[in-house]
Design a protein around this motif. Sequence first.
Motif: not given
Lengths: 309, 240
Positions: A47-52, A132-133, A213-217, A220-221
């Motif tokens: 999740a974190m790496i994808t966001i970054s 929000d993509l 992880g990306v799905m969780v992110g 829940y946003g």
Amino acid sequence: MDIFIQQLINGLVVGSIYALIALGYTMVYGILQLINFAHGEIVMMGAMITISAVSILSGSGVNLPGPLLVVAGLLVSIPITMLLGFTIERVAYRPLRKAPRLAPLITAIGISIVLQQVAVLIWKNNPRSFPDLLPHASHDFMGAVITDLQILIVVLALVVMGGLLIMVEKTKLGRAMRAVSMNQSVASLMGVNINYVISMTFVIGSALGAVAGVMVGANYGLAYPTMGFMIGLKAFTAAVLGGIGNLAGAVAGGLLLGIIESVGAGYLGPITGGVLGSHYQDIFAFMVLILVLVFRPSGLLGERVAERA
Amino acid sequence: MSEQKTLLEVKGLQVAYGGIQAVKGIDLEIKQGELVALIGANGAGKTTTLKTLVGMVKPAAGTIIYNGEDSTRIPVHHYVSRGLAMVPEGRGIFPRLTVEENLWMGAYYRNDKAEILMDLERVYGLFPRLKERYKQLAGTLSGGEQQMVAMGRAILSRPKLLLLDEPSMGLAPIIVQKIFEIIRQIASEGVTMLLVEQNAKLALKTANRGYVMESGRITYADSADALLANEKVQHAYLGE
Ligand SMILES: Nc1ncnc2c1ncn2[C@@H]1O[C@H](COP(=O)(O)OP(=O)(O)OP(=O)(O)O)[C@@H](O)[C@H]1O
Ligand SMILES: [Mg+2]
């Protein structure tokens, strides 16, 4: 609005994420009889790496439609988590393969803490909002609401899980994985490189974890460096509920746990006369864990074919 | 037969588990095309010897020359592609794989799919029972059928040297006959074999040559007929 249907939908969404993560636990357990407690941190890293990666890409002026940007982020995070999974096995578990069972369990917890703290160093201990993509228009469904994002999560989870089951059931690697989980020494006699199969198990499980992880992110946003603990524990519960070591069990356990938790939380307030609010929903997961461990430790689908001598 | 080249040569082999010496310096020689029996009482070290030959256990001392090469320092999973296969004691089938998946595991190292399919048909020809049950989980088969799976699986690896560890163990006499018929047939197709058996008489009647092992040492090495005629061997192992 129909609360029951609504909670059923929400539960199905969360449950399909639990199922993806539970598969990672159960695959490793099936082969090594090891609970890879660091798997929750793999999910967090995904999740974190994808966001970054997404924020770096959009910050550097890459102009892609939202969903493609998320895909690009996944193309960065999945290989990194695969490498992480591979490395964890190499460094923390392989040297202890012949050690008493408690030893790798302790290093698993150690690795889990290390990864969490590394994440805190990199991202600070704050929640990051998930960009929000992805589409999230809502639709009416039997008196409840379902969003595009929810549909996307469930469909993608089903596709990924289907792919995994086909890999395990139909490919040479999958057959070797099952053989290794039943009898390592005979599998190696057949020419199976046990270390390779074990590494692949971690690598594949980690890829599923990153997607989850990306799905969780997205669901829940937000995502944060310490999120791996709770999500990992829930998915582990799902794996135990389904019968740890059993792939179909992990899927069933994940979906069921998501639904129990969500439906339960929806009625928790009314049942307890308002004493406990829906934010107490986590107690359902752990009640399930305790009940399963007490009454059916082998899980729902944990019964095995009799092994005749 | 004596003109044949040596396929396996073991010299001074010692194997220990922790402090316990299970094999205390043995010599074995097997020529191409031979069917050799290895007999001996419980705990004599027969299984240990076979496991060492396929790399599952590493020797403490001695040399193993297989097909002209030292074969003690390669990883276990490389043996089968060199033509060494073993049907392990207790069969070692994969219980939750189907019969056919078990057989495919024997061909794991091979990539010649068309040839594998031919070998698969050949195994089904040898064991029609397995063909009837190809989709059944191997763990639900009878003991005799499981032994057939284990042998069929070994055949699918196209062995040059096949090691069989007590293929008759726990089976009804009629199934034992069937299994030994197959052993003779595989031998007649040119596969070299080393056969470990509790049923010493049957083993020696099937084999060309035999070794007798007692607490980690080889005590007799002779032609099968000579061993069958040897009074001491008769007394100790043949129940006569
Ligand atoms: N994994 C092990 N660890 C310790 N000792 C072992 C191990 N395997 C075998 N042994 C010991 O080594 C000796 C030889 O055992 P092995 O299994 O080779 O005998 P065997 O001739 O095959 O006997 P059987 O006819 O009963 O199968 C025995 O004393 C046994 O207790
Ligand atoms: Mg034995």
